[in-house]
Structures are given as C-alpha cells and as structure tokens.
Design a protein around this motif. Sequence first.
Motif, PDB file in Angstrom:
ATOM      1  N   LEU A   1       0.839  -1.201   0.000  1.00 32.24           N
ATOM      2  CA  LEU A   1       0.000   0.000   0.000  1.00 32.24           C
ATOM      3  C   LEU A   1       0.874   1.252   0.000  1.00 32.24           C
ATOM      4  O   LEU A   1       0.569   2.233  -0.690  1.00 32.24           O
ATOM      5  CB  LEU A   1      -0.927  -0.011   1.225  1.00 32.24           C
ATOM      6  CG  LEU A   1      -2.002   1.091   1.268  1.00 32.24           C
ATOM      7  CD1 LEU A   1      -2.876   1.029   0.025  1.00 32.24           C
ATOM      8  CD2 LEU A   1      -2.853   0.945   2.526  1.00 32.24           C
ATOM      9  N   HIS A   2       1.977   1.216   0.741  1.00 31.49           N
ATOM     10  CA  HIS A   2       2.904   2.341   0.746  1.00 31.49           C
ATOM     11  C   HIS A   2       3.535   2.520  -0.631  1.00 31.49           C
ATOM     12  O   HIS A   2       3.680   3.651  -1.128  1.00 31.49           O
ATOM     13  CB  HIS A   2       3.988   2.114   1.804  1.00 31.49           C
ATOM     14  CG  HIS A   2       4.956   3.244   1.921  1.00 31.49           C
ATOM     15  ND1 HIS A   2       6.135   3.297   1.199  1.00 31.49           N
ATOM     16  CD2 HIS A   2       4.929   4.390   2.668  1.00 31.49           C
ATOM     17  CE1 HIS A   2       6.789   4.409   1.493  1.00 31.49           C
ATOM     18  NE2 HIS A   2       6.082   5.088   2.388  1.00 31.49           N
ATOM     19  N   LEU A   3       3.903   1.426  -1.270  1.00 34.46           N
ATOM     20  CA  LEU A   3       4.495   1.493  -2.603  1.00 34.46           C
ATOM     21  C   LEU A   3       3.516   2.086  -3.605  1.00 34.46           C
ATOM     22  O   LEU A   3       3.874   2.988  -4.384  1.00 34.46           O
ATOM     23  CB  LEU A   3       4.921   0.087  -3.048  1.00 34.46           C
ATOM     24  CG  LEU A   3       5.433  -0.058  -4.483  1.00 34.46           C
ATOM     25  CD1 LEU A   3       6.672   0.793  -4.706  1.00 34.46           C
ATOM     26  CD2 LEU A   3       5.711  -1.526  -4.807  1.00 34.46           C
ATOM     27  N   VAL A   4       2.286   1.597  -3.599  1.00 35.89           N
ATOM     28  CA  VAL A   4       1.272   2.090  -4.540  1.00 35.89           C
ATOM     29  C   VAL A   4       0.993   3.576  -4.314  1.00 35.89           C
ATOM     30  O   VAL A   4       0.905   4.366  -5.265  1.00 35.89           O
ATOM     31  CB  VAL A   4      -0.020   1.261  -4.418  1.00 35.89           C
ATOM     32  CG1 VAL A   4      -1.147   1.900  -5.218  1.00 35.89           C
ATOM     33  CG2 VAL A   4       0.213  -0.165  -4.885  1.00 35.89           C
ATOM     34  N   CYS A   5       0.861   3.977  -3.052  1.00 36.86           N
ATOM     35  CA  CYS A   5       0.586   5.385  -2.751  1.00 36.86           C
ATOM     36  C   CYS A   5       1.745   6.284  -3.189  1.00 36.86           C
ATOM     37  O   CYS A   5       1.532   7.391  -3.704  1.00 36.86           O
ATOM     38  CB  CYS A   5       0.308   5.563  -1.264  1.00 36.86           C
ATOM     39  SG  CYS A   5      -1.274   4.894  -0.725  1.00 36.86           S
ATOM     40  N   SER A   6       2.964   5.825  -2.997  1.00 35.76           N
ATOM     41  CA  SER A   6       4.127   6.609  -3.429  1.00 35.76           C
ATOM     42  C   SER A   6       4.129   6.784  -4.942  1.00 35.76           C
ATOM     43  O   SER A   6       4.445   7.867  -5.468  1.00 35.76           O
ATOM     44  CB  SER A   6       5.422   5.920  -2.986  1.00 35.76           C
ATOM     45  OG  SER A   6       5.521   5.864  -1.580  1.00 35.76           O
ATOM     46  N   ILE A   7       3.776   5.718  -5.669  1.00 35.69           N
ATOM     47  CA  ILE A   7       3.708   5.800  -7.131  1.00 35.69           C
ATOM     48  C   ILE A   7       2.627   6.782  -7.576  1.00 35.69           C
ATOM     49  O   ILE A   7       2.845   7.603  -8.483  1.00 35.69           O
ATOM     50  CB  ILE A   7       3.461   4.406  -7.728  1.00 35.69           C
ATOM     51  CG1 ILE A   7       4.682   3.504  -7.483  1.00 35.69           C
ATOM     52  CG2 ILE A   7       3.164   4.499  -9.219  1.00 35.69           C
ATOM     53  CD1 ILE A   7       4.460   2.050  -7.861  1.00 35.69           C
ATOM     54  N   VAL A   8       1.475   6.713  -6.936  1.00 36.21           N
ATOM     55  CA  VAL A   8       0.368   7.611  -7.300  1.00 36.21           C
ATOM     56  C   VAL A   8       0.739   9.071  -7.025  1.00 36.21           C
ATOM     57  O   VAL A   8       0.516   9.955  -7.860  1.00 36.21           O
ATOM     58  CB  VAL A   8      -0.912   7.216  -6.536  1.00 36.21           C
ATOM     59  CG1 VAL A   8      -1.999   8.279  -6.736  1.00 36.21           C
ATOM     60  CG2 VAL A   8      -1.414   5.852  -6.995  1.00 36.21           C
ATOM     61  N   VAL A   9       1.318   9.322  -5.862  1.00 36.65           N
ATOM     62  CA  VAL A   9       1.732  10.699  -5.527  1.00 36.65           C
ATOM     63  C   VAL A   9       2.768  11.201  -6.532  1.00 36.65           C
ATOM     64  O   VAL A   9       2.694  12.340  -7.010  1.00 36.65           O
ATOM     65  CB  VAL A   9       2.294  10.743  -4.088  1.00 36.65           C
ATOM     66  CG1 VAL A   9       2.979  12.095  -3.821  1.00 36.65           C
ATOM     67  CG2 VAL A   9       1.181  10.516  -3.077  1.00 36.65           C
ATOM     68  N   GLY A  10       3.723  10.363  -6.849  1.00 38.14           N
ATOM     69  CA  GLY A  10       4.751  10.758  -7.803  1.00 38.14           C
ATOM     70  C   GLY A  10       4.190  11.041  -9.187  1.00 38.14           C
ATOM     71  O   GLY A  10       4.541  12.040  -9.825  1.00 38.14           O
ATOM     72  N   ALA A  11       3.300  10.149  -9.669  1.00 36.15           N
ATOM     73  CA  ALA A  11       2.722  10.330 -11.001  1.00 36.15           C
ATOM     74  C   ALA A  11       1.881  11.607 -11.078  1.00 36.15           C
ATOM     75  O   ALA A  11       1.970  12.369 -12.060  1.00 36.15           O
ATOM     76  CB  ALA A  11       1.875   9.116 -11.367  1.00 36.15           C
ATOM     77  N   LEU A  12       1.089  11.857 -10.069  1.00 40.22           N
ATOM     78  CA  LEU A  12       0.244  13.055 -10.071  1.00 40.22           C
ATOM     79  C   LEU A  12       1.077  14.330 -10.015  1.00 40.22           C
ATOM     80  O   LEU A  12       0.817  15.294 -10.748  1.00 40.22           O
ATOM     81  CB  LEU A  12      -0.747  13.002  -8.903  1.00 40.22           C
ATOM     82  CG  LEU A  12      -1.869  11.959  -9.005  1.00 40.22           C
ATOM     83  CD1 LEU A  12      -2.709  11.947  -7.736  1.00 40.22           C
ATOM     84  CD2 LEU A  12      -2.753  12.252 -10.218  1.00 40.22           C
ATOM     85  N   SER A  13       2.069  14.359  -9.148  1.00 40.04           N
ATOM     86  CA  SER A  13       2.896  15.567  -9.025  1.00 40.04           C
ATOM     87  C   SER A  13       3.682  15.817 -10.312  1.00 40.04           C
ATOM     88  O   SER A  13       3.831  16.969 -10.741  1.00 40.04           O
ATOM     89  CB  SER A  13       3.851  15.444  -7.835  1.00 40.04           C
ATOM     90  OG  SER A  13       4.720  14.324  -7.971  1.00 40.04           O
ATOM     91  N   TYR A  14       4.156  14.752 -10.960  1.00 39.41           N
ATOM     92  CA  TYR A  14       4.877  14.918 -12.224  1.00 39.41           C
ATOM     93  C   TYR A  14       3.938  15.448 -13.313  1.00 39.41           C
ATOM     94  O   TYR A  14       4.299  16.372 -14.062  1.00 39.41           O
ATOM     95  CB  TYR A  14       5.487  13.591 -12.668  1.00 39.41           C
ATOM     96  CG  TYR A  14       6.196  13.688 -13.995  1.00 39.41           C
ATOM     97  CD1 TYR A  14       7.496  14.170 -14.071  1.00 39.41           C
ATOM     98  CD2 TYR A  14       5.556  13.324 -15.184  1.00 39.41           C
ATOM     99  CE1 TYR A  14       8.151  14.286 -15.293  1.00 39.41           C
ATOM    100  CE2 TYR A  14       6.200  13.430 -16.410  1.00 39.41           C
ATOM    101  CZ  TYR A  14       7.494  13.913 -16.458  1.00 39.41           C
ATOM    102  OH  TYR A  14       8.124  14.031 -17.674  1.00 39.41           O
ATOM    103  N   ALA A  15       2.748  14.865 -13.412  1.00 39.05           N
ATOM    104  CA  ALA A  15       1.799  15.289 -14.444  1.00 39.05           C
ATOM    105  C   ALA A  15       1.423  16.754 -14.288  1.00 39.05           C
ATOM    106  O   ALA A  15       1.355  17.509 -15.275  1.00 39.05           O
ATOM    107  CB  ALA A  15       0.553  14.405 -14.389  1.00 39.05           C
ATOM    108  N   VAL A  16       1.190  17.170 -13.048  1.00 37.62           N
ATOM    109  CA  VAL A  16       0.820  18.568 -12.803  1.00 37.62           C
ATOM    110  C   VAL A  16       1.982  19.500 -13.154  1.00 37.62           C
ATOM    111  O   VAL A  16       1.804  20.513 -13.852  1.00 37.62           O
ATOM    112  CB  VAL A  16       0.391  18.759 -11.331  1.00 37.62           C
ATOM    113  CG1 VAL A  16       0.224  20.249 -11.011  1.00 37.62           C
ATOM    114  CG2 VAL A  16      -0.910  18.011 -11.053  1.00 37.62           C
TER     115      VAL A  16
END
Length: 472
Positions: free
Chosen positions: A437-452
């Motif tokens: 769950l920590h891994l998935v959340c880190s990936i989601v946070v990273g992807a969103l911040s990069y896209a923005v």
Amino acid sequence: MANHRLITLGWIFTEKFGLIFLSMITFVVYARLLTPAELGVGTVIIAIVELIGIIYSSVLEDPLVRLERLDDKHICTAFWAAVIVSLASIVVISLLAMLYTPSPVLRWMTAVASVKILFTMMARVYVAQMRRSGNFKMLASRTLLGKVFGGVGGVVVALLGFGAWAVIAQALLMEFVAIVVLMLCERRRIPFHIDVPFLRELVKAGTPVAINTLSSQTLQRGVNVVLGMTAGANAVGMFNMAMRIIDLPRSAIYNGLMSYALPVFARRSAEPSRLLGIIGDSTAISGFLLTPLFIGIALTANDLILLIFGAKWTEAIPLLQVLACTAAIGNTAMYATTALVAVNSSHLTIKAEVATTLLALVLVYGFGNLYGGMAAALALLARMLIITPLQIRGLNAAIGYGWRRFLESNYRSVIASLVMVATVLFVSPRLGFQGYLHLVCSIVVGALSYAVAYSVLHPRWPQEFKTVFTAR
C-alpha cells in the motif's frame, strides 16, 4: 501515414512491453529459487556470449537496414558469413573454456551457452529485411514466442535445482525459438554464396557501428565479468539484480524506439532541418515518459526490492538507486548513437565511447574489491556523466544538434521530475502506510505531481506530441 506509424509503434511496443512482463515473471522466480552466486555465474557466462553475438550483429544488421537495395546475393553473403563466423566462435570459446576453466561444469556451461551466437547471427538477415519492410508484427511475434518458451524452460530448470543452468537454458531457448519462427514465416532458400567485395563493404560500413556497440555492450556485460574477478559471484548477483530491474524497462523501450528510429532517421538524413526536428521531438516524448520512470524507481527502490524479491537482496537497494539515476541521465541523449548511424557519422564518438568504457572498467577493477557492486554502479554513473556531453558534441558536428536543442528537448521532463522527487520525499514518510500500500501510494503521488508540474511547464504537450505522428 499517421495510422501506419501508430500501428508500427504499437507492434514494436507490444513486443517490448510483453518482454518486460514475461521477463519480470522469470526474474522474480530466479530471485526466489537461485542464490546470488548462482545468478552471478549464469549472468557472467551469458554476458560473455551475448557480447560476442551483439558485436557480430552490429556489423551486419544496421548496415543491411541502411542499404538502398537488398538483393538475393546480399542476403546469401550476409547469412553464410554470419554462420561461418558463429561456428568458428563456438569452437574457439569452447577451447578457451577447456584451457582456462578448472571446473568441468563451467566448461560445459560455457560451451553450451556459446551456441546462442549461431542462433543470434542466423536471425540477422531476417530481422534486417523485416525492419526494412516495417514488418514489426512478425518481429514482435517471434520475440514474444521465444521469450515464452525460454522463460518456461528456464523456470523448469530452476525448479529442478540446476542453479545457473536455468539462466543459460532460458537464453538458448529464446534464440532457438525466435530463429525457427522467422524461418517458418519467411520460407526461402539461401544458397551458399559469398560476394567478397560486398562483404568487405558491409564490414567497412558496420565497423564503426560495431565499435560503438562493443563499447556500450562491453560496459554492460564487461562490468559483470570484471566485478566477478574482483569482488566475487555474490557481488555480481547483487549488481545484476539491480541492473536487471533497470534493464527490463530500459532495454525493452530503448530497443523498440531505436528499431523504429533508425530507418526513420535514415530517410531524413538528406533533410537536416526535418531530421533535427524529429530528433528533438522524439527526445522530448521519450524524456516525458522515461525520465520520471527511472527517477521513480530510485525513489521506490527500498519497497521494490524488499517486497518483491525479499530481504536477501537488501544490498541491491543502493545499487538500484544509483543505476536508476544513471538511466535517467542517459535519456537526455538516447538518440545520439542512432542519429549518428543514420547519417553515417558514427566515427565522431568512437574514441569517446571506447575511452569512457575503459575508464569505467578500470574503476570497477580498482574499487570492486573494496566496494563490491557499488563500485560498478558508480563507475557507470561516472561514465554517463562524461559521455553525454561528448555525444552532444558529436551530434552538433554531424548535423548541428547543439546544446540549445538539447536543453529545449529535456528541460521540462527534468524539472517536472525534480518536483516529483521533492513531493514524494515530503509526502511518503507521512502516508502512514506499510508494504504494498505504501508502494502504490508513493507511485500515485509521484505520477500526479509529475503530471501537474509538466502540464504547468508545457500546457499544450498533448497536441504537440501528436504532431510527431501526423506532421513529420
């Protein structure tokens, strides 16, 4: 035309991402069933064999793709020259293994693994023809079938407890199935004929390409060999674990892009302005996708290693982080070598490629005993930091691709990735989750911040990226 390009790229990446998926399955199995030392032994043997095969392939394949016309006598010459050289190499490698390898098991492993050179070289003519005609569907099919049979065979051998033989069995089965598929689908008689003048021209045109390939492949595979000499099989296993995680996506994506890029660049070699434009656009798109991918691997290395492969591979975590950053830097000039091949200017970076490769190997040899796998990872990073500016200098001399174009193509993905790093490092410790769950959340946070961040820097990126497939 746009639909044809998209279909072609679709088949290329069906092949490459299919390889990633299949490779990950077998790699996880090997990580569970093999010890670091067993993985290290198999890796070193296959690295030596593959290095020889790739050098030979470089002399033939890319020059064949660049020919204006490929007739039957050219095909016969390339095919039979490849077979003769391969058979001679198998004999030489087997004799050297008998002379210099004390273990009978290692002798047999090396001799059997060397047969891979023959299968690899027999396929070069077929692959060159299909690249010329754009038949990437068949190329994808043969590679995926080879990977399936090779992966199954390797896993069976590992389950039976044969250790390093699993790595060798997988490599051999992959190449054997691939060449069988090509021969069945492209049924043709290739009579024995060698046109010596044409072979001489082919070797002359392919030698600069082969030297560049030798440099890069000696780096990738030679590091394993030198590290094994200085730090032992366990260090090779740890380093190979980290390198494989990087190489699975990098090789699949890079090889797919370069297979498509070489004929495209070559067709535009007489139009410098169009060539510069497509190199810049291709670099921007590739950086948009790949730079955050590798930076993200570095950020999540701890979770990736411990959750997927287990605690016995803990030493590979810092190696993975360094290698991921190295790959991210390499994205910025990833088309340099292919562009130079397309305009027949590979000689411009030969000295730099060879010198930086030797430097990296010397660093591994000098510090491998002290720092183990980290010596190899840092040597690759140092080499990348040196060679990238030299590649840009070579491109500038050949076609006028200078620092301004380099920065225009890369600055957005680099800045957005740095924003992603800062965001993940700030948010990740505060998530309150553990495990997957920590891994998935880190990936989601990273992807969103990069896209923005990327969208703020370049609001019209979807429309501009689309023009690469429709306008050029």
